[in-house]
Design a protein around this motif. Structure first.
Motif, PDB file in Angstrom:
ATOM      1  N   ALA A  24      37.136  49.476  49.507  1.00  0.00           N
ATOM      2  CA  ALA A  24      36.733  48.527  48.465  1.00  0.00           C
ATOM      3  C   ALA A  24      37.774  48.318  47.382  1.00  0.00           C
ATOM      4  O   ALA A  24      37.540  47.553  46.467  1.00  0.00           O
ATOM      5  N   GLY A  25      38.912  48.961  47.462  1.00  0.00           N
ATOM      6  CA  GLY A  25      39.986  48.682  46.527  1.00  0.00           C
ATOM      7  C   GLY A  25      39.584  48.910  45.093  1.00  0.00           C
ATOM      8  O   GLY A  25      39.118  49.966  44.719  1.00  0.00           O
ATOM      9  N   ARG A  26      39.703  47.883  44.285  1.00  0.00           N
ATOM     10  CA  ARG A  26      39.467  48.014  42.855  1.00  0.00           C
ATOM     11  C   ARG A  26      37.993  48.239  42.522  1.00  0.00           C
ATOM     12  O   ARG A  26      37.667  48.693  41.448  1.00  0.00           O
ATOM     13  N   SER A  27      37.123  47.877  43.416  1.00  0.00           N
ATOM     14  CA  SER A  27      35.706  48.114  43.148  1.00  0.00           C
ATOM     15  C   SER A  27      35.475  49.611  43.224  1.00  0.00           C
ATOM     16  O   SER A  27      35.214  50.167  44.265  1.00  0.00           O
ATOM     17  N   ARG A  28      35.542  50.260  42.093  1.00  0.00           N
ATOM     18  CA  ARG A  28      35.623  51.712  42.069  1.00  0.00           C
ATOM     19  C   ARG A  28      34.283  52.386  42.285  1.00  0.00           C
ATOM     20  O   ARG A  28      34.212  53.551  42.565  1.00  0.00           O
ATOM     21  N   CYS A  29      33.217  51.653  42.096  1.00  0.00           N
ATOM     22  CA  CYS A  29      31.904  52.276  42.152  1.00  0.00           C
ATOM     23  C   CYS A  29      30.983  51.458  43.046  1.00  0.00           C
ATOM     24  O   CYS A  29      30.875  50.259  42.899  1.00  0.00           O
ATOM     25  N   PRO A  85      35.215  38.907  48.518  1.00  0.00           N
ATOM     26  CA  PRO A  85      36.098  38.083  47.679  1.00  0.00           C
ATOM     27  C   PRO A  85      36.112  38.482  46.212  1.00  0.00           C
ATOM     28  O   PRO A  85      37.033  38.114  45.483  1.00  0.00           O
ATOM     29  N   TYR A  86      35.097  39.248  45.772  1.00  0.00           N
ATOM     30  CA  TYR A  86      35.009  39.579  44.348  1.00  0.00           C
ATOM     31  C   TYR A  86      35.416  41.017  44.029  1.00  0.00           C
ATOM     32  O   TYR A  86      35.357  41.430  42.873  1.00  0.00           O
ATOM     33  N   VAL A  87      35.820  41.750  45.045  1.00  0.00           N
ATOM     34  CA  VAL A  87      36.184  43.154  44.826  1.00  0.00           C
ATOM     35  C   VAL A  87      37.292  43.269  43.784  1.00  0.00           C
ATOM     36  O   VAL A  87      37.311  44.180  42.968  1.00  0.00           O
ATOM     37  N   LYS A  88      38.209  42.308  43.780  1.00  0.00           N
ATOM     38  CA  LYS A  88      39.363  42.407  42.890  1.00  0.00           C
ATOM     39  C   LYS A  88      39.003  42.246  41.415  1.00  0.00           C
ATOM     40  O   LYS A  88      39.782  42.633  40.551  1.00  0.00           O
ATOM     41  N   SER A  89      37.848  41.676  41.106  1.00  0.00           N
ATOM     42  CA  SER A  89      37.582  41.430  39.699  1.00  0.00           C
ATOM     43  C   SER A  89      36.383  42.190  39.127  1.00  0.00           C
ATOM     44  O   SER A  89      36.177  42.145  37.929  1.00  0.00           O
ATOM     45  N   LEU A  90      35.629  42.871  39.946  1.00  0.00           N
ATOM     46  CA  LEU A  90      34.471  43.609  39.439  1.00  0.00           C
ATOM     47  C   LEU A  90      34.686  45.116  39.575  1.00  0.00           C
ATOM     48  O   LEU A  90      35.408  45.577  40.455  1.00  0.00           O
TER      49      LEU A  90
END
Ligand SMILES: [Zn+2]
Length: 189
Positions: free
Chosen positions: A168-173, A141-146
């Motif tokens: 992981a989408g936006r979770s780049r690392c 649920p937090y992948v989009k903001s971290l």
């Protein structure tokens, strides 16, 4: 990257003294149906040998939202850190909070993850653009903001595939691993 905890407040927050927990934090702590704060211990001890008891703070409360936001922004703006690691957000399960004064539905619900995402998004709006925010583990649920997850993954076979990094989408690392295979340690994250 400095560590802070994004979830807990020490109930004896100045040595053995209850400095601000009861006076400031307790109203914003998660509560069970009897109105008692949820407390956790992780093995550390006070100077008198008693267990350190940490209250799980409610992410829906303005107090906790502001405390985490102000701490992160201070680290970035006053100390120049390039990122902040906010522990436990994506590792700990939501708590069933029954405090009606917090403004969220009592018990469970997506309000918990919504509140943490709102907290992190508020930090993102105010922080310098080139700084990163990371947390522990890998709750989706937090992948989009971290920006990053410290993900310890137990590796016991040689068949591990990089599923999570690829989804992981936006979770780049995604960083960190716990290797338990004795000789054929794999790089899964
Ligand atoms: Zn609450």
């Amino acid at each position: 990257m400095p560590y802070i905890n994004g979830r807990l407040w020490d109930t004896r927050d100045r040595g053995k003294e209850d400095f601000q927990f009861t006076a400031v934090a307790r109203p914003a702590a998660t509560k069970d149906e009897a109105g008692k704060p949820y407390l956790e211990s992780y093995g550390s001890k006070e100077s008198d040998g008693s267990p350190v008891q940490l209250a799980v703070m409610c992410p829906a409360t303005p107090l906790w939202q502001a405390k985490v936001r102000q701490t992160v922004l201070r680290l970035m703006n006053e100390y120049g850190t390039k990122g902040v690691y906010i522990d436990q957000i994506a590792a700990a399960a939501p708590v069933l909070c029954f405090d009606r004064g917090h403004g969220h539905p009592t018990g469970g619900g997506h309000w918990w993850t919504d509140s943490y995402n709102a907290m992190v998004e508020a930090i993102r709006r105010e922080k310098p653009a080139d700084r990163m925010l990371t947390t522990e583990c890998n709750a989706e649920p937090y992948v989009k903001s971290l920006d990053g997850y410290l993900t310890g993954t137990g590796v016991a076979t040689t068949r591990c595939r990089p599923f999570r990094p690829s989804t992981a989408g936006r979770s780049r690392c995604s960083a960190g691993r716990i290797a338990v295979a004795p000789r054929r340690t794999l790089l899964c994250e």
